[in-house]
Design an enzyme around this catalytic site. Structure first.
Site, PDB file in Angstrom:
ATOM      1  CG  ASN A 292       6.512  -2.635  -6.328  1.00  0.00           C
ATOM      2  OD1 ASN A 292       7.055  -1.739  -6.944  1.00  0.00           O
ATOM      3  ND2 ASN A 292       7.187  -3.622  -5.797  1.00  0.00           N
ATOM      4  CG  ASP A 293       6.680  -4.960  -2.508  1.00  0.00           C
ATOM      5  OD1 ASP A 293       5.874  -5.181  -3.403  1.00  0.00           O
ATOM      6  OD2 ASP A 293       7.740  -5.585  -2.355  1.00  0.00           O
ATOM      7  CD  GLN A 309      10.542  -1.514  -3.537  1.00  0.00           C
ATOM      8  OE1 GLN A 309      11.052  -2.036  -4.513  1.00  0.00           O
ATOM      9  NE2 GLN A 309      11.251  -0.825  -2.651  1.00  0.00           N
ATOM     10  CG  PHE A 350      14.419  -4.566  -4.825  1.00  0.00           C
ATOM     11  CD1 PHE A 350      14.300  -3.555  -5.761  1.00  0.00           C
ATOM     12  CD2 PHE A 350      14.413  -5.885  -5.294  1.00  0.00           C
ATOM     13  CE1 PHE A 350      14.177  -3.834  -7.119  1.00  0.00           C
ATOM     14  CE2 PHE A 350      14.296  -6.178  -6.643  1.00  0.00           C
ATOM     15  CZ  PHE A 350      14.177  -5.155  -7.550  1.00  0.00           C
ATOM     16  NE  ARG A 411      12.649 -10.197  -4.363  1.00  0.00           N
ATOM     17  CZ  ARG A 411      12.981 -11.084  -5.291  1.00  0.00           C
ATOM     18  NH1 ARG A 411      14.237 -11.243  -5.633  1.00  0.00           N
ATOM     19  NH2 ARG A 411      12.062 -11.827  -5.874  1.00  0.00           N
TER      20      ARG A 411
HETATM   21  C1  FRU Z   1       7.654  -7.933  -4.224  1.00  0.00           C
HETATM   22  C2  FRU Z   1       9.021  -7.513  -4.707  1.00  0.00           C
HETATM   23  C3  FRU Z   1      10.029  -7.574  -3.604  1.00  0.00           C
HETATM   24  C4  FRU Z   1      11.071  -6.627  -4.071  1.00  0.00           C
HETATM   25  C5  FRU Z   1      10.239  -5.555  -4.687  1.00  0.00           C
HETATM   26  C6  FRU Z   1      10.879  -4.860  -5.840  1.00  0.00           C
HETATM   27  O1  FRU Z   1       6.625  -7.342  -4.913  1.00  0.00           O
HETATM   28  O2  FRU Z   1       9.408  -8.327  -5.782  1.00  0.00           O
HETATM   29  O3  FRU Z   1      10.490  -8.859  -3.335  1.00  0.00           O
HETATM   30  O4  FRU Z   1      11.851  -6.153  -3.029  1.00  0.00           O
HETATM   31  O5  FRU Z   1       9.053  -6.154  -5.109  1.00  0.00           O
HETATM   32  O6  FRU Z   1      10.127  -3.778  -6.258  1.00  0.00           O
END
Ligand code: FRU
Length: 716
Positions: A292-293, A309, A350, A411
């Site tokens: 993800n991110d 991520q 995260f 976060r």
């Molecule tokens: C955004 C998020 C962040 C978090 C991460 C976890 O997509 O929710 O806020 O750090 O993904 O994977």
């Protein structure tokens, strides 16, 4: 056998197995709880319901380890219900009574064996959820001293409150004792990877990996009991020559999940890697597993670092790590081993950011490499700092972590150096439910530090959610403004004095597409640009990986009649992917005219067009079946039916379209409108078209480029 509860007491003993033991008699199944009701068991109270449960009950955490479909489970009505199941007398005919048991640990719940009215054996649960699920485990009683006697069994739940439930299955008389099947294997690490079989959608198991008696990895995965869908990999290279102990949570008795793990220097899908049907070719995606991110985007020593991520062990979100890739140009990426692992079981890594501590303010610099410092959210601890002296390959956690702890949720720390005040700034989202203005309870906090270690809270701006980014950009006249943005891509423009952000605009819409999220800009981009990459939420079912990143776009500020606005422009480095150029030249395109793009084919391409709509209503590019259309009356661009405002600039519309296998990025109105759009394009539709309705549009430029893949071949 019909669906009725297969209870076999003294009357009709069923011999189910005749295992290898020479003189051992076959097993006698007392209960397997596979029927619709409890048969001859007497049911009292409400806890066990009218018949066996099919796995977990409503609101119960997942229950695993039972056999078949049913089990006795006293969670009917939740933990507070009470009840009892009593089995009429049966004869003890074997040395052992085996059964599986899980759930609460208490004298008020469990199973007991009564001989001549007296409890002679009893067992209870464990109060444990190894790997997040309540696992029933084999247990046995040696009952040889009661052989030939009549006995009864009771499964009882007199407990209310937490863990006030018990689960039992597979009560079997046998001459062999069934015990917990050891679910561990020791290997000596000889190869770079341990390959782990994944079955998408299978129940999640926990895998714990220890070296030298210390648990170093702990993650969940959909472990394939049989044939896997794909293989994930665990990096063994750090432990070469050492003994590595792999333990799993409870597995079905016949699971091959642990046995089929094997060491290798290559992946079984090496030949197809990066060429998969739904592998974006113009962008980064992980070789295996979930992304993800974007995280820790930083340039250092000739490399753009893209951390991300990552769930290396599954197709869906879980076990967040910081995956890592590097590129010389933000276009051609090479994935490297995981850079930051979870600190301990369930303490995930995260999102966050990274910078180079050029002046060694932290004192962590060692050797010739840039000191890269990352800030990330540890889900178990708070905002944490880690540093790398080996070109971002591995990180050392700061010993005084966490550096920031929020009152509530919070976060995604974003680090930056504020030159005028010569200090570090950390911007981070947090939720403060005591904040007086409800709409501002989610907001961005600003902290400062001289050394990246001690952080002081300075101020807060409300009305934002996760993944903040803060950067300074010049307007055309050289005046610089600060931009504060977050995951949704909405932003405000304002001033920032190193401590406080003062907005000068309301919240403005950012990108106008779908599924572009948590974008971040590179720190220390060598040309001084702010280049953004977002999480491009593609869904790539059937692939051994899932999700991708967007292509990189440079952010700039542009003065408009409404005030300053952000623009997105694809970076010129992408031009290195061009293979064939079709310069179609200035031309008028009209409703009944020919398709100017006829005969041009390919799956990856870039279009650059500049036109005056003239008398036309709609100017539509047919991008391999997806319409990208400019509507003159509405001043709007639509991409696959998704609409965004796209005003002409100086009477002209300038469009740039990048087309990949899993989506399209459209830039209109000189970048004021950026529409990332994810869709899996049809592999057999390689045609491109351009049509106009209502009149004639005047094109001053129409360039089309076939693009090549950005992936290098030769993956292992
Ligand atoms: C955004 C998020 C962040 C978090 C991460 C976890 O997509 O929710 O806020 O750090 O993904 O994977």
């Amino acid at each position: 056998m019909n669906s009725k509860f297969r209870y076999l007491a003294a009357v009709g003993l069923m011999v189910v197995t005749t295992p290898s033991a020479c003189f051992a008699q076959g097993d006698i199944v007392i209960a397997d709880f596979e029927g619709a009701n409890y048969g001859t068991w007497k049911v009292e109270g409400t806890a066990f319901g009218a018949g066996p449960a099919k796995g977990s009950l409503p609101n119960q955490m997942s229950v695993e380890g039972f056999s078949g479909k049913g089990l006795a489970n006293s969670y009917v009505g939740g933990d507070d219900s009470k009840g009892k199941l009593t089995l009429p007398p049966f004869a003890i005919e074997r040395k052992f009574i085996n059964f599986k048991i899980g759930g609460g640990k208490s004298e008020q719940l469990g199973i007991r064996l009564l001989v001549e009215g007296k409890t002679v054996r009893s067992a209870t649960g464990t109060n444990e959820r190894p790997g997040g699920s309540e696992a029933l485990q084999w247990t046995n009683w040696d009952v040889s001293e009661f052989k030939g006697k009549s006995a009864t069994l009771e499964i009882f739940d007199d407990k209310t409150g937490g863990w006030g439930h018990i689960s039992v299955d597979n009560i079997i008389q046998s001459d062999t004792a069934k015990t917990v099947i050891p679910r561990e294997r020791e290997i000596v690490a000889t190869e770079p990877w341990l390959l782990l079989p994944v079955k998408n959608g299978a129940p999640k198991r926990t895998i714990a990996v220890s070296v030298g008696g210390k648990e170093l990895r702990n993650f969940n995965m959909e472990l394939a009991d049989g044939e896997p869908d794909w293989w994930a990999r665990l990096d063994l290279s750090l432990w070469k020559g050492q003994k590595v102990l792999i333990k799993t949570s409870a597995l079905p008795d016949d699971s091959k999940g642990l046995d089929q793990m094997y060491q290798s220097a290559t992946m079984p899908d090496a030949a197809t890697a990066y060429k998969e049907a739904l592998r974006g070719q113009l962008r980064f995606s992980p070789r295996l597993g979930w992304l993800n991110d974007p995280n820790g985007m930083v340039y250092s020593q000739g490399e753009y670092h893209l951390y991300f991520q990552a769930n290396p062990f599954g197709w869906a979100w879980d076990n967040m790590h910081w995956g890592h890739a590097v590129s010389p140009d933000m276009v051609h990426w090479t994935e490297l081993p995981v850079a930051i692992y979870p600190h301990s079981a369930g303490d995930m890594v995260f999102s966050g950011s990274a910078i180079v501590d050029k002046n060694n303010t932290s004192g962590w610099k060692k050797g010739p490499n840039d000191l890269i410092v990352a800030a990330y959210t540890s889900t178990g601890r708070g905002e944490c700092i880690a540093y790398s002296t080996d070109k971002g390959r591995t990180f050392t956690d700061f010993e005084n972590n966490p550096v920031i702890k929020h009152k509530g949720e919070g976060r995604d720390p974003r680090l930056l150096w504020h030159e005028p005040t010569k200090q570090w700034v950390l911007v981070v989202w947090s939720q403060d439910d005591s904040w007086p203005v409800p709409s501002e309870r989610g907001g961005i906090d600003f902290y400062t530090s001289p050394d990246l270690k001690k952080w002081t809270y300075q101020s807060r701006v409300g009305g934002y959610f996760e993944c903040a980014d803060l950067f300074e950009l010049p307007l055309e006249n050289g005046t610089k403004k600060w931009v504060l943005t977050a995951a949704s891509s909405e932003y405000r423009i304002g001033t920032f004095d190193g401590k406080k952000f003062v907005p000068e605009t309301p919240k403005l819409p950012g990108m106008q597409g779908r599924d572009y999220y948590a974008a971040q800009t590179f720190s220390h981009e060598p040309k001084g640009r702010y280049v953004q990459i977002g999480w491009f939420r593609t869904e790539t079912r059937g692939m051994p990986f899932n999700q991708a990143m967007s292509i990189p776009s440079e952010l700039k500020l542009k003065t408009t009649p409404e005030g300053p606005r952000l623009t997105w422009t694809p970076v010129p480095e992408l031009e290195s992917l061009r293979t064939q150029t079709h310069t179609l030249g200035a031309q008028s395109v009209f409703e009944t005219g020919p398709n100017p793009l006829a005969g041009i084919k390919g799956d990856l391409f870039e279009i650059r067009a500049e036109f005056e709509p003239g008398t036309a209503n709609n100017i539509t590019f047919d991008v391999r079946g997806v319409p990208v259309s400019y509507n003159a009356a509405k001043s709007e661009i639509s991409v696959g039916g998704f609409h965004a405002s796209a005003p002409l600039q100086g009477g002209k519309q300038r469009l740039t379209i990048y087309v990949d296998r899993t989506g399209i990025e459209v830039y209109a109105s000189d970048g004021l409108t950026f529409v990332p759009f994810n869709t899996n394009l049809k592999a057999d539709d390689l045609d491109w078209g351009l049509t106009v309705t209502g009149g004639t549009a005047k094109f001053s430029k129409l360039d089309v480029y076939n693009l090549s893949s950005s992936w290098k071949t030769g993956a292992k």
